[in-house]
Design a protein around this motif. Structure first.
Motif: not given
Length: 872
Positions: A95-98, A510-513
Motif C-alpha cells: 500500500n505504501t508503494d502504491i 521491484v521489477r517491470l513485468v
C-alpha cells in the motif's frame, strides 16, 4: 306520410352491442400498460431511433481515448544481510508503494521527462511525437511563480518572438498555430493573433516558456499545426488525474500492481506509463543502495576500531612473554589459577563490552545531534552490540522504530513537514529512540554493576591465590582477550563483505513485468455500449412520452367514454377512411379525407331549360357511392348505423333527424351525407338539408352551387321547390338535398318557429326521411334552436379529437331545450390505433368483402387459420 325506415319489431329491441364486463383492477392495469405501449409504438420507436442517432453522432464526434497499462511486481523488502533490522518488520508495504506511485513528486518527474506541457491540438488523431521531437521542459517549470522564458526559434533572434510572450503566464493555457509557407517553413502565431509573429524554418526548434521542441519531417507535410502549452502545475495534475494505480484480482493476494493511464495520444500514453514505472523503480533502487551504503560505512568503522584493539592486545601479550619469560606453571596450582583466570576473563569481556557500548552510545548521540530531521535513525546501530540484539524488548522497539520510519516516509510523500500527522510520527520516532538509548544506558549500568561484583569476587580469589604466580594469571588474561576480539572481528568482516555484495547488486524487490505498448483500439467512446444504453434510454424516453401523452390525452376513444359523457347509446362506429391508389392496393395514404360525390351525366342529360334557375333542379347521377375495396369497412359501418338507427326509434318512428356535433371538425357533415346516401340506396326517399347557415358545405360534396338554398326559402326569396336538388345514386334510387343558400350573419332570426314549421310541413308530406346537417352545438345556438322542431337528434363525436367535457356540454345544451337525443355516433375511429383503447375494435378489422357468395366469387372462400372448411 310514414318513414321509410322499417319498424323495430316487437318490444323495440335494439341491436346496439352492450359494453363488455369490466376486468379486474390488476388485470385492467396490465392491459392498459401494454395497450399504451402498443398504441404509442411509433412514438417509442421514433424516440428510440432519435436517441440512438444522436448517440451515434455524438460518439462519432468524440475524440477516441486510449489506455496504456504496465504491470509492476513489488515484493516484500528482504535484505541479503543476516540479522538485518529491516527483517524485523512484518507488515506489507504494498500500500505504501502504491501511494508512492501516486505521489506528486513522481508525476513531476514524468512531466519534466516527457514534456507533457506541450499538447498537440490539430491535426487530431496524430501522435504528438510524429510532429514534435526533442521535447524538453526546463527544471524551472516546477516553480509556478517563475516567469516564462523568451520564445525563440533556431536561426532567429529572440526579439522576433517578443509579442508571442505578451500575456503568457504559467497559470494560463496558451495556444499557438504553425502555418506552412509555400517555400517551406512555418509562420508561428498565437491562437488569438491575426498575423504571423515569427518564422520557423524546416526542422526548426522552438522554445516557449519552459518548453522547447523541434519539428519532425512529417510536420513539413502538414498545412497547419495547432498546439498548446499548459502550465506545469496543470500538466502534473492532469497526469495524476488520468493515472490510476490498481491491484488486479478479486482477492488481491498477489504483489502485482497495474499502472494505467488514459489519453488521446496512444503513443504518449504508453510513454507516460513506462516512464513513470521506470522512474519509480530507479528511485526505489537508489534508496536501497543508500541504506546499504550506510551499513557498509558503519561496519568498516567498527572493524577499524576492533582491529586497533586486537593489535594492542596482541602487543601486550607479546611484551609480557618477553619481559616475564613465562613458560609454564606448577601443576599443583592449576585448579586455583583456572578459577581465578575464568573470573578475570569474564571481567575482561564485560569491560570490553562496557567500553564498546559506552563508545557506541556516545557515537550514536553525536550522530543523532547532527542528522537530518527525516534521515534514518542512528539509534538502530545500538543493536550492533551482540548482547543488546538478544534482548526481546530492544527487538520490539527496533520493529516499532522501523514501522514509525515507514509511516513517516509514507506521510512525507503526501504531506508537508508541518502536518500534524508528520509531527506526530517524528515524535513517535523520537520516543522510540529515547527508549532504545535508555535500554542501552541501562544495560551499560548493568555491565558496570557486574564488573563491580566480579571485582569483588576476584579480590576474594586473589586473597586465596596470593601464593600463585601473578605472571601466570596475567598471561592467561592476555591470551584470552585476543581470542575474543578475533572472533568479533571475523563476524564483522563477514557482514561487511555481504553488505558490499548487496550494495553492488540491483534491488530485485521491484521489477517491470509487462511494459505498456501503444494501443490501437480506444477504450472510449464505446460505440456498442453507447448504442445499447441509447437503446434503453430511447425506450424509456419513448415509454415515458407515451404515458405522458396518454395522461394528458383528454379525447374520446371508446364507446364507453361516449356513453359516460352523454348517457346515450352509441348508434354506430365509423372507421377512419383511407384513400387507396388506383393502380395498387399495397400502398395506402394516411391523409384523412371526405370523399366528394361528383355527379356523372351519363345517360340522363338535362337541358338548360330543365335545370332552371337553380342550375340543377333534377341532377342525374349514375354512380354517387361505389366504395373502393379499402372503403368496404366504411360502407358497412354506415349500413350498421342505419340499422341501429331503425331499432333505436322504438314504437314512434322519427321522420326528421338532426345531425350535429360539439365542435367543428368532428365530421357531422360527413356522417349526415353518408347516412342519407345509405338510406337512399335502400330505397328510402331521403332529403338532406344543409342547415349550417354559417359554413355549410354539403353543396361542395355534390359539385353544386350554394345558391339558391335554405336561407333563401326561410327569407321568402325563393320557393321551396326551386332549391331542392336531386342526385341519382343508383339506377333505381336518388337523393335530394338543399344547400345552405346565401350565408347569413344572424341565422337564429331565420330559424324562427313559424319559418321552420312552414318549411317542414310540405317536406314531411313529400319525403320519408329528412336529415338536417347543422352547426356545432358548443359554438352557436343554431342546432339547439332547430332541434326543437325535429323528431330526433344524433350527436357526432370524433375519436381522438372530441373531449368528454365538450361532449357533455353539448348534451347539456340539448337537454336545456328538451331535445330528443336518439344516440351518438363515434366517428373516425382508427381501428389499428384505437383497438388498444377498446378491444372490440378488433372485430372490425376483417374485410367484409372477404365474406361473399361462392357463386359470385368462387375463389373467395374464407376460413380462419387452424380451422377446416369455410364459414357459411
Amino acid at each position: 306520410m310514414g318513414s321509410v325506415l322499417p319498424s323495430t319489431g316487437s318490444g323495440g329491441r335494439s341491436l346496439i352491442a352492450s359494453e363488455p364486463p369490466l376486468q379486474p383492477v390488476a388485470e385492467a392495469r396490465d392491459v392498459a400498460f401494454w395497450a399504451t405501449l402498443r398504441r404509442r409504438r411509433w412514438l417509442i420507436l421514433g424516440s428510440t431511433l432519435l436517441v440512438m442517432a444522436a448517440t451515434a453522432y455524438a460518439t462519432h464526434r468524440l475524440t477516441p481515448i486510449y489506455e496504456a497499462t504496465a504491470s509492476i511486481r513489488i515484493d516484500e523488502r528482504v535484505s541479503t544481510l543476516p540479522m538485518d533490522p529491516s527483517q524485523l518488520s512484518t507488515r506489507s508495504e504494498l500500500n505504501t508503494d502504491i501511494e508512492e506511485l501516486s505521489s506528486r513528486v513522481l508525476a513531476q518527474a514524468v512531466a519534466e521527462s516527457l514534456g507533457v506541457q506541450l499538447q498537440l491540438v490539430q491535426p487530431a488523431g496524430v501522435p504528438r511525437d510524429a510532429v514534435f521531437t526533442n521535447i524538453h521542459v526546463a527544471p524551472t517549470a516546477r516553480d509556478s511563480s517563475a516567469a516564462p522564458s523568451t520564445a525563440q526559434a533556431s536561426s532567429q533572434s529572440p526579439g522576433l518572438f517578443a509579442s508571442l510572450m505578451d500575456g503568457l503566464t504559467p497559470s494560463t493555457e496558451n495556444r499557438y498555430r504553425l502555418v506552412r509557407r509555400r517555400g517551406g517553413g512555418f509562420d508561428l502565431t498565437r491562437a488569438e493573433a491575426n498575423k504571423p509573429t515569427a518564422y520557423i524554418p524546416p526542422l526548426g526548434t522552438v522554445t516557449i516558456g519552459s518548453v522547447s521542441f523541434s519539428l519532425t519531417p512529417k510536420a513539413d507535410s502538414l498545412d497547419a499545426i495547432d498546439f498548446a502549452v499548459i502550465p506545469f502545475a496543470d500538466a502534473v495534475e492532469n497526469l495524476r488525474r488520468d493515472r490510476e494505480v490498481v491491484r488486479p484480482g478479486a482477492g488481491r493476494e498477489n504483489n502485482i500492481v497495474l499502472l494505467q493511464y488514459r489519453g488521446e495520444d496512444p503513443l504518449l500514453a504508453s510513454q507516460i506509463v513506462n516512464t513513470m514505472a521506470g522512474t519509480y523503480i530507479a528511485r526505489r533502487q537508489e534508496a536501497q543502495r543508500a541504506d546499504l551504503h550506510t551499513t557498509v560505512a558503519f561496519l568498516r568503522e567498527q572493524l577499524t576500531k576492533l582491529s586497533q584493539r586486537l593489535a594492542q592486545q596482541e602487543d601486550s601479550l607479546r611484551s609480557f612473554r618477553e619481559r616475564e619469560q613465562v613458560v609454564s606453571l606448577p601443576d599443583e596450582a592449576r585448579n586455583q589459577v583456572d578459577r581465578l583466570s575464568q573470573v578475570q576473563v569474564e571481567r575482561s569481556q564485560l569491560e570490553t563490552e562496557r567500553s564498546s557500548l559506552a563508545e557506541l552510545v556516545k557515537s550514536v548521540d553525536s550522530d543523532a545531534a547532527r542528522m537530518h530531521q527525516d534521515g534514518p535513525s542512528p539509534y538502530r546501530r545500538l543493536l550492533a552490540s551482540p548482547d543488546l540484539i538478544k534482548s526481546d524488548i530492544a527487538t520490539q522497539l527496533l520493529t516499532s522504530l522501523t514501522q514509525a520510519e515507514d509511516k513517516l516516509a509514507d506521510l512525507r510523500t503526501r504531506r508537508t513537514a508541518e502536518d500534524p500527522d508528520v509531527q506526530a510520527a517524528r515524535q513517535r520516532i523520537h520516543d522510540i529512540e529515547s527508549q532504545l538509548r535508555g535500554i542501552a544506558v541501562s544495560y551499560l549500568q548493568s555491565v558496570t554493576s557486574q564488573l563491580a561484583a566480579i571485582d569483588s569476587t576476584r579480590a576474594q580469589y586473589a586473597r586465596h591465590a596470593d601464593r600463585l604466580p601473578a605472571r601466570e594469571i596475567q598471561l592467561d588474561r592476555l591470551q584470552r582477550e585476543p581470542k575474543v576480539l578475533d572472533q568479533m572481528y571475523t563476524l564483522l568482516q563477514t557482514r561487511l563483505q555481504e553488505a558490499q555484495v548487496a550494495e553492488a547488486m540491483t534491488y530485485p524487490g521491484v521489477r517491470l513485468v509487462d511494459p505498456a505498448v501503444p494501443s490501437s483500439t480506444p477504450v472510449a467512446p464505446r460505440p456498442l455500449l453507447n448504442l445499447a444504453l441509447a437503446l434503453v434510454a430511447g425506450l424509456m424516453l419513448g415509454a415515458s412520452g407515451a404515458f405522458a401523452l396518454d395522461h394528458f390525452d383528454r379525447a374520446i376513444h371508446t364507446r364507453r367514454q361516449v356513453q359516460l359523457a352523454t348517457g346515450r347509446p352509441v348508434l354506430g362506429i365509423i372507421p377512419h377512411a383511407r384513400r387507396e391508389s388506383r393502380w395498387t392496393t399495397r400502398w395506402r395514404g394516411a391523409a384523412r379525407h371526405v370523399r366528394r360525390l361528383r355527379p356523372t351525366h351519363g345517360g340522363d342529360e338535362l337541358s338548360q331549360t330543365d335545370r332552371g334557375e337553380s342550375g340543377d333542379s333534377a341532377v342525374s347521377v349514375s354512380d354517387v357511392l361505389r366504395p373502393a375495396r379499402n372503403l368496404s369497412h366504411l360502407s358497412e359501418s354506415y349500413a350498421r348505423l342505419a340499422i341501429n338507427l331503425v331499432f333505436a326509434q322504438g314504437e314512434r318512428p322519427r321522420q326528421v333527424l338532426l345531425v350535429t356535433s360539439p365542435l367543428p371538425g368532428d365530421g357531422k357533415t360527413t356522417i349526415a351525407c353518408n347516412l342519407a346516401l345509405t338510406l337512399a340506396l335502400r330505397g328510402t326517399k331521403v332529403l338532406l338539408v344543409d342547415a349550417d347557415l354559417r359554413r355549410g358545405r354539403v353543396h361542395m360534396l355534390f359539385d353544386a352551387p350554394r345558391r339558391p338554398g335554405l336561407s333563401d326559402v326561410l327569407a321568402g326569396a325563393k320557393p321551396l321547390s326551386s332549391v331542392i336538388r336531386r342526385v341519382r345514386v343508383s339506377a333505381n334510387a336518388e337523393l335530394s338535398f338543399i344547400a345552405t343558400g346565401q350565408l347569413d350573419a344572424n341565422p337564429p332570426q331565420l330559424l324562427g318557429v313559424d319559418a321552420v314549421r312552414k318549411l317542414l310541413e310540405p317536406l314531411r308530406a313529400e319525403f320519408d326521411t329528412i336529415i338536417f346537417d347543422t352547426a356545432p352545438l358548443n359554438i352557436v345556438s343554431d342546432a339547439a334552436l332547430l332541434s326543437t322542431h325535429v323528431d330526433g337528434v344524433i350527436v357526432v363525436a370524433r375519436a381522438g379529437v372530441t373531449e368528454p367535457g365538450a361532449l357533455s356540454f353539448a348534451m347539456e345544451q340539448l337537454d336545456h331545450v328538451q331535445s330528443d337525443v336518439i344516440g351518438t355516433v363515434l366517428n373516425d375511429v382508427e381501428l389499428d390505433r384505437d383497438v388498444y383503447y377498446d378491444g372490440t375494435y378488433a372485430y372490425y378489422v376483417q374485410d367484409p368483402e372477404s365474406y361473399v357468395s361462392n357463386q359470385d366469387h368462387p375463389q373467395s372462400n374464407w376460413s380462419r387459420p387452424g380451422r377446416g372448411g369455410t364459414d357459411g
